[in-house]
Enzyme design. Structure first.
Site, mmCIF file in Angstrom:
data_model
loop_
_atom_site.group_PDB
_atom_site.id
_atom_site.type_symbol
_atom_site.label_atom_id
_atom_site.label_comp_id
_atom_site.label_asym_id
_atom_site.label_seq_id
_atom_site.Cartn_x
_atom_site.Cartn_y
_atom_site.Cartn_z
ATOM 1 N N GLY A 154 -3.075 135.564 66.411
ATOM 2 C CA GLY A 154 -1.888 136.349 66.111
ATOM 3 C C GLY A 154 -1.485 137.177 67.300
ATOM 4 O O GLY A 154 -2.231 137.307 68.264
ATOM 5 N N VAL B 279 -4.299 138.997 69.026
ATOM 6 C CA VAL B 279 -5.475 139.033 68.182
ATOM 7 C C VAL B 279 -6.231 137.715 68.349
ATOM 8 O O VAL B 279 -5.625 136.643 68.288
ATOM 9 C CB VAL B 279 -5.109 139.244 66.696
ATOM 10 C CG1 VAL B 279 -6.358 139.391 65.850
ATOM 11 C CG2 VAL B 279 -4.209 140.458 66.534
ATOM 12 N N ASP C 122 2.882 152.256 57.568
ATOM 13 C CA ASP C 122 3.433 150.930 57.831
ATOM 14 C C ASP C 122 2.927 149.914 56.815
ATOM 15 O O ASP C 122 2.411 148.861 57.162
ATOM 16 C CB ASP C 122 3.097 150.505 59.266
ATOM 17 C CG ASP C 122 4.078 149.452 59.781
ATOM 18 O OD1 ASP C 122 5.145 149.272 59.151
ATOM 19 O OD2 ASP C 122 3.778 148.812 60.799
#
Ligand SMILES: *[C@@H]1O[C@H](CO)[C@@H](O)[C@H](O)[C@H]1NC(C)=O
Ligand SMILES: *[C@@H]1O[C@H](CO)[C@@H](O)[C@H](O)[C@H]1NC(C)=O
Ligand SMILES: *[C@@H]1O[C@H](CO)[C@@H](O)[C@H](O)[C@H]1NC(C)=O
Ligand SMILES: *[C@@H]1O[C@H](CO)[C@@H](O)[C@H](O)[C@H]1NC(C)=O
Length: 958
Positions: free
Chosen positions: A642, A649, A759
């Site tokens: 990711g 990531v 978030d």
């Protein structure tokens, strides 16, 4: 700050142990003087050069001795005046040497550089010398648990940098000195956060001059003295207070009304005095966890209506307070309530615990009142109710009722359990560690002066204490295999005692260096227990099984550990620790290269070697960049899973086979060192089964990496979009919702200080292999710091579509902003739509379409077909209603996450889903609340401001 500090420290540290300078002759003379007076000095105190050689417990800068830490060494003797010659000494810790007796020499006042003076649990007596007031740099003064007598020296008031003042558990007499004319007094200590004077024989009144609004006190602990007069109203001016203990004195008069102003106080004990007047109204103290006003002579009053409004209360103790009338049922609905003791009052009528009671309630003790009826509710009680000596227990047939007998005192039998292994039988005096290894542990007693809880049966509290302490020891790279806690108990002064055993990871026993380092982490309060345990001290038993390391005198040893611990000692910010550990690792490597020819006796400190052991212990750990490269095949593209604004990531495989997700900050998008530190701190502090947990981190060569557990099923977004191939039917969606809600409720309501995620969105909800939701990504999270409870003003951050409009407009961030985002997430769960899709906002869409008179509230058209349209969608309407309440325009109209959790649980029950099993695990994991690092009432203390740093002059105050 770290950026400036790091190079300076590097220079400092590298310069230090490599130097060959012989010890300054005055310093050596002083040490000679100590040695002639002391028995049991470390065996490697030989030769003439404490700085150049390998003297345990001594750290030098060039040729000057700057730190002596010798806790738990079994030293006997006195402290001779020679100590005064060590003019560069910054840290002196001789704690836990009961054999050190006699009085402190006047010459201690010559140690002008001293920042930390720690003599906890020794045998010192006599007056504390007035000369202590000359120690202008003193930050940390702990003289508790000795036999000091006489007055508190008024000169202590001169210590303007003092942060921690602990004189508890001595035989001090006289009154508390305050300044008058040119005389000093403790009222001058404006920066001090801790006044710990309990368990002495202090007398006289508490001077009203002692407290003022300019002070920063958080703990005022004066219990078990002989103080008289009334509680000074000036106490109400110290807004920073979190713990107040005035119990067990002879205070009289009325409680000043303005105590009610102290909205951060969590523990208030004013019991066992002679206080009069009306029972104070403390409705404003809404952070109260523990309230004890027993055994005073307050005016008779009906049960105060303000008590049930204290929503954080765990413990209410009002014995002999002349309370009358019926005990209100609403009291027992306080969610956090654990124990209620209302003995010896005039309560009458019916005891009704109600149906809406908090799930932690353990004891209701109404002994000796006038209760004549007990309304038992269905469902059975795990709550212990005591109605002995009430009319109800005098009725015929009542004798058989359990509430009419005083139960056996059920002490908690907690003991840290074995770590999935079978404890071996150990020979002689060894003990099996939680990892089932026989060794000689370092033992002692932890004493908590004002825990915020009272239910000792709650074993997860102790698990969290044990794991946070283990994390702390790992941070300092101490050779600790594991720790064990046992036998929690309250003493007669309401202190919580626990036995601690710390087990060695190398061989069967600790060497001296390890013992004084561990001792120091505890004596110097470097270790911070989870918040709910509050202020503590530790008293070690003597350690008698030292592993003697033979150190060839030709071999240079650096004082790394001393430096690391010394630096931490003054209580540096984590960042500094990271810097130090980094420096340590760097030096370790250099040394390894350089000294390959000699066998290094300190291999046990090598962070690389202890990797697998530390991992076993589940705590987070420090990875080297080297290791992470190896685990990710040099950050190969194939391992990329990711990317985002933060960076990339990667999937990594640890040597144990465990998969991890490694978040690597992009060059350029790196957070500041401070933010990175914050994130690690935050991740270490939170621990909940619905939160993604941190495995470790790396902060090296300008890289910032976070290592998380790997979750195989990806994000909720991927599942909803059908990308992951996982079909989420209605039941699974409810399970995701409850999991995410629990994770978030934990952050808001149980993490301390509370955390706002900021978030919440479907890409930040990950699914584990049982499709349990885990909340991820705390990069934007905001800790609610001291004084910010309620709201904080911040630059607006978040993701459009999920963002709370109220927050957006006012820039005032509260937990309710997360609730809004969660409401949007719930709608996304129903519709599988991105919140803003083709210019259409999901919240508005639902609001417009919704018609409560129609089936499924008329929302069939926008429901995600994969939810199982056509099958039973029981509870869906209630789910929609809840979501719409979460997205109310005004934060005040939205439910709290705790309420959201409850309602989703109800919906699950309504839908016939097994929420029972779920909720059983919920409460357990809720109670893991403060599992983690550095959560305690003084979590936000910034030692570095005043710190006895190492070297203090080189640390810029923030
Ligand atoms: C504290 O309480 C008193 C009365 O109880 C009140 O007059 C005063 O304004 C309060 N002070 C603050 C700072 O809230
Ligand atoms: C109140 O006083 C009695 C004895 O006078 C004592 O036994 C009891 O423990 C005290 N209660 C509290 C809560 O301190
Ligand atoms: C409880 O006692 C008060 C007097 O203290 C009395 O007025 C009231 O009627 C009593 N209530 C019951 C239910 O007995
Ligand atoms: C075990 O401890 C006792 C007393 O604490 C001591 O007398 C004995 O020598 C110890 N045994 C061994 C094998 O260390």
């Amino acid at each position: 700050m770290g950026v400036q500090v790091l190079p300076i420290l590097l220079v400092f540290l590298l310069g230090d142990s490599i130097g060959d300078a012989a010890t300054n002759p005055y310093d050596f003379g002083a040490i000679k003087g100590l040695m002639s007076d002391w028995q049991n000095t470390p065996p490697n105190w030989v030769g003439t050069d404490p700085c150049g050689g390998d003297w345990d417990g001594i750290v030098c800068t060039n040729s000057r001795i700057t730190s002596i830490t010798l806790s738990s060494m079994g030293l006997t003797g006195s402290l001779p005046g020679d100590i005064g010659q060590l003019s560069e000494l910054q840290i002196l810790d001789l704690s836990y040497n009961r054999g050190l007796t006699g009085s402190l020499p006047t010459q201690i006042g010559n140690l002008m550089k001293l920042t930390n003076l720690i003599l906890v649990g020794c045998g010192f007596s006599g007056r504390i010398p007035d000369s202590i007031g000359s120690l202008q740099n003193l930050v940390f003064l702990s003289l508790n648990s000795n036999g000091f007598s006489g007055q508190i020296p008024p000169t202590i008031g001169n210590l303007s940098r003092l942060y921690w003042l602990d004189l508890a558990d001595n035989q001090l007499t006289g009154s508390i000195p305050v300044s008058k004319g040119s005389e000093f007094g403790l009222d001058m200590l404006l920066h001090t956060k801790h006044f710990h004077f309990g368990q002495n024989q202090l007398s006289g009144t508490i001077p009203s001059q002692l407290f003022s609004s300019g002070m920063h006190l958080i703990h005022v602990i004066f219990d078990n003295n002989r103080l008289t007069g009334s509680i000074p109203p000036t106490l109400g001016l110290v807004q920073s207070l979190e713990v107040v203990r005035f119990d067990r004195n002879s205070l009289d008069g009325a409680v000043p009304a303005n105590l009610n102003n102290l909205t951060s106080v969590q523990e208030l004990l004013i019991s066992n005095n002679r206080l009069t007047g009306p029972l104070p109204n403390l409705a404003g103290m809404n952070a109260l966890n523990y309230l004890d006003m027993s055994n005073n002579t307050f005016d008779a009053t009906d049960f105060p209506t303000w008590i049930p409004t204290l929503q954080s209360l765990t413990t209410l103790i009002l014995e002999r307070t002349q309370v009358r009338g019926g005990p209100p049922v609403i009291l027992f609905s306080i969610f956090s309530l654990q124990r209620v003791v209302l003995r010896h009052n005039q309560l009458n009528g019916t005891l009704d615990i109600g149906t809406n009671r908090g799930n932690q309630l353990q004891l209701i003790d109404l002994q000796t009142n006038f209760i004549d009826n007990f309304k038992q509710r269905a469902g059975g009680y795990s709550i212990e109710v005591i109605l002995v000596d009430n009319p109800i227990c005098l009725e015929t047939g009542a004798a058989g009722q359990s509430y009419c007998t005083i139960p056996q005192t059920n002490t908690s039998s907690y003991s840290t359990p074995p770590n999935s292994c079978i404890p071996p039988v150990c020979n002689s005096n060894q003990t099996s560690s939680p990892n089932c290894i026989c060794s000689y542990p370092y033992t002692g007693t932890l004493v908590f002066r004002a825990p915020s809880f009272s239910g000792l049966g709650n074993l997860t509290y102790f698990d969290s204490l044990a794991s946070s302490m283990m994390i702390s020891f790992q941070f300092y790279q101490l050779p600790v295999d594991s720790i064990s806690l046992s036998d929690p108990r309250k003493d007669s002064y309401d202190y919580l005692l626990l036995n601690l055993a710390v087990f060695p990871s190398e061989g069967v026993s600790f060497n001296r260096m390890s013992i004084y380092s561990i001792g120091f982490v505890l004596s110097n309060q470097t270790y911070k227990p989870p918040h709910l345990f509050g202020p503590f001290y530790f008293i070690a038993d003597q350690y008698t099984n030292f592993a003697e390391v033979q150190v060839p005198t030709t071999l240079k040893k650096s004082s790394n550990i001393g430096v690391i611990v010394g630096a931490a000692a003054g209580g540096f910010a984590l960042l500094l620790l990271l810097a130090l550990v980094g420096v340590y690792a760097f030096r370790q490597k250099k040394r390894a290269e350089k000294a390959a020819e000699q066998s290094n006796p300190f291999v046990n400190w090598d962070p690389k070697k202890s990797t697998s052991e530390i991992l076993q212990l589940r705590g987070a750990r420090w990875f080297s960049l080297e290791e992470l490269k190896k685990h990710t095949n040099n950050f190969s593209e194939a391992n990329e899973i990711g990317s985002g604004g933060y960076g990339k990531v990667y999937r990594g495989t640890l040597p144990t086979g465990t998969l991890v997700a490694i978040k690597r900050a992009q060059q350029g998008s790196m957070q500041g060192g401070i933010e990175f530190k914050n994130e690690i701190e935050l991740l270490l502090r939170v621990h909940h089964k619905n939160l993604v947990s941190l495995v470790g981190f790396c902060f090296e060569q300008g890289e910032q990496l976070l290592v998380y557990e790997f979750l195989p099923n990806g994000t909720l977004k991927e599942s909803l979009s059908g990308k992951s191939g996982i079909r989420l039917d209605w039941a699974r969606r409810l399970k995701v919702a409850i999991g995410a809600a629990r994770g978030l409720a934990y952050l808001h309501e149980l993490a301390n200080p509370p955390i706002i995620h900021r978030d919440i969105k479907s890409t930040n909800i990950l699914l584990d292999d049982h499709l349990n939701a885990r909340v991820a990504d705390f990069g934007l999270s905001k800790l609610l710091r001291e004084g910010e409870r309620g709201h904080v003003t911040t630059q607006v951050k978040g993701t459009m579509g999920y963002l709370d409009p109220e927050y957006y407009m006012t820039q005032q961030l509260t937990e309710k902003s997360d609730v809004y985002s969660f409401g949007v997430l719930m709608l996304e769960l129903l519709t599988a739509r991105t919140p803003i899709e083709q210019g259409r906002y999901i919240v508005r869409e639902v609001r417009v379409l919704m018609n409560k008179d129609k089936d499924l509230y008329n929302l069939q058209g926008i429901l995600d077909p994969a939810i199982g349209l056509g099958t039973s969608l029981k509870g869906l309407e209630r789910f929609v209603e809840l979501a719409m309440r979460c997205v109310e325009e005004s934060g005040a109209d939205r439910p709290t996450m705790g309420e959201v959790v409850k309602e989703i649980e109800n919906i699950m029950v309504f839908a016939g889903l097994n929420s029972k099993a779920e909720s059983a695990t919920t409460s357990a994991s809720y109670e893991e609340a403060s599992k983690g690092y550095a959560t305690h009432p003084y979590h936000n203390e910034d030692f570095s401001k005043y710190s006895g740093g190492f070297p203090p002059s080189r640390i810029e105050p923030q």
